[in-house]
Scaffold this motif. Sequence first.
Motif, mmCIF file in Angstrom:
data_model
loop_
_atom_site.group_PDB
_atom_site.id
_atom_site.type_symbol
_atom_site.label_atom_id
_atom_site.label_comp_id
_atom_site.label_asym_id
_atom_site.label_seq_id
_atom_site.Cartn_x
_atom_site.Cartn_y
_atom_site.Cartn_z
ATOM 1 N N LEU A 1 0.863 -1.177 0.000
ATOM 2 C CA LEU A 1 0.000 0.000 0.000
ATOM 3 C C LEU A 1 0.900 1.228 0.000
ATOM 4 O O LEU A 1 1.711 1.413 0.909
ATOM 5 N N ALA A 2 0.784 2.039 -1.035
ATOM 6 C CA ALA A 2 1.633 3.210 -1.195
ATOM 7 C C ALA A 2 0.746 4.435 -1.434
ATOM 8 O O ALA A 2 -0.469 4.329 -1.587
ATOM 9 N N SER B 1 13.882 13.755 3.440
ATOM 10 C CA SER B 1 14.034 14.237 4.818
ATOM 11 C C SER B 1 12.717 14.178 5.582
ATOM 12 O O SER B 1 12.711 14.214 6.813
ATOM 13 N N TRP B 2 11.607 14.067 4.858
ATOM 14 C CA TRP B 2 10.299 13.910 5.512
ATOM 15 C C TRP B 2 10.012 12.450 5.853
ATOM 16 O O TRP B 2 8.981 12.139 6.443
ATOM 17 N N GLY B 3 10.888 11.548 5.439
ATOM 18 C CA GLY B 3 10.680 10.132 5.707
ATOM 19 C C GLY B 3 9.975 9.383 4.595
ATOM 20 O O GLY B 3 9.545 8.241 4.786
ATOM 21 N N TYR B 4 9.860 10.003 3.419
ATOM 22 C CA TYR B 4 9.177 9.372 2.292
ATOM 23 C C TYR B 4 10.173 8.911 1.223
ATOM 24 O O TYR B 4 11.245 9.488 1.069
ATOM 25 N N HIS B 5 9.764 7.882 0.483
ATOM 26 C CA HIS B 5 10.477 7.416 -0.701
ATOM 27 C C HIS B 5 9.573 7.693 -1.900
ATOM 28 O O HIS B 5 8.361 7.553 -1.790
ATOM 29 N N ILE C 1 6.979 -3.157 -4.578
ATOM 30 C CA ILE C 1 7.942 -2.158 -4.108
ATOM 31 C C ILE C 1 7.873 -2.076 -2.593
ATOM 32 O O ILE C 1 6.802 -2.174 -1.997
ATOM 33 N N THR C 2 9.013 -1.902 -1.948
ATOM 34 C CA THR C 2 9.060 -1.655 -0.513
ATOM 35 C C THR C 2 9.951 -0.447 -0.255
ATOM 36 O O THR C 2 10.564 0.098 -1.178
#
Length: 211
Positions: free
Chosen positions: A58-59, A126-130, A198-199
């Motif tokens: 879930l993305a 930097s926000w913790g997202y990919h 994807i992970t």
Amino acid sequence: KIKHIIYLTFDDGPNRYTTPKVLNILKRNQVKATFFELKPAKKDYDLTRRVVNEGHTLAMHGFQHKYDIIYRSVKIYKENLDKLQERLFKMVGVWCTVSRFPGGSSNMVSKYNPGVMTRITKRIHSWGYHYFDWNVASGDSDGIKTSDALYRNVVKQLSWEHDNVVLMHDYTHNDVMLGALERIIKYGKKKGYTFLPITASTEEVHHSVNN
């Protein structure tokens, strides 16, 4: 390291017409994929839960998809992701960090705000997202008219030279994509590809930023 990978990705869901059919095809073929969702309607929460329960990733695509709003500023774009992340966590208990920009990081629909994609892409990690773009475009949102044409369009772009991130769309009544999906999977398996979701640890695929 696993080689010759296909990542099937679906943007813009969930909806009650297309999403269950995609999930049924994936389940029948024992393939895991990645769903870049928008804010689910309450009536569709069960579809998001099914995505998670059946082992898919879930993305996030965004709380909303309106280009004229989400790219007005870096702050507004971050809020668009943060709101969806919180909503999905409350719904299904999954803290999502994998995301995809509406229009991709190379989009020019944001050009009304010069340089905004450059600013966002420099800060999003930097926000913790990919974030993931794609390197195989199915064309299902670009005028492809038949399932045969979509199938041919996808398989001709697949390559053993790199991981393949395939862009498809989970919008309602996307019968062109639905008619090609199982054939794409069977082709990939026959040719020796491995299908994976994807992970957060997947190597990111990025476009060149144009704005």
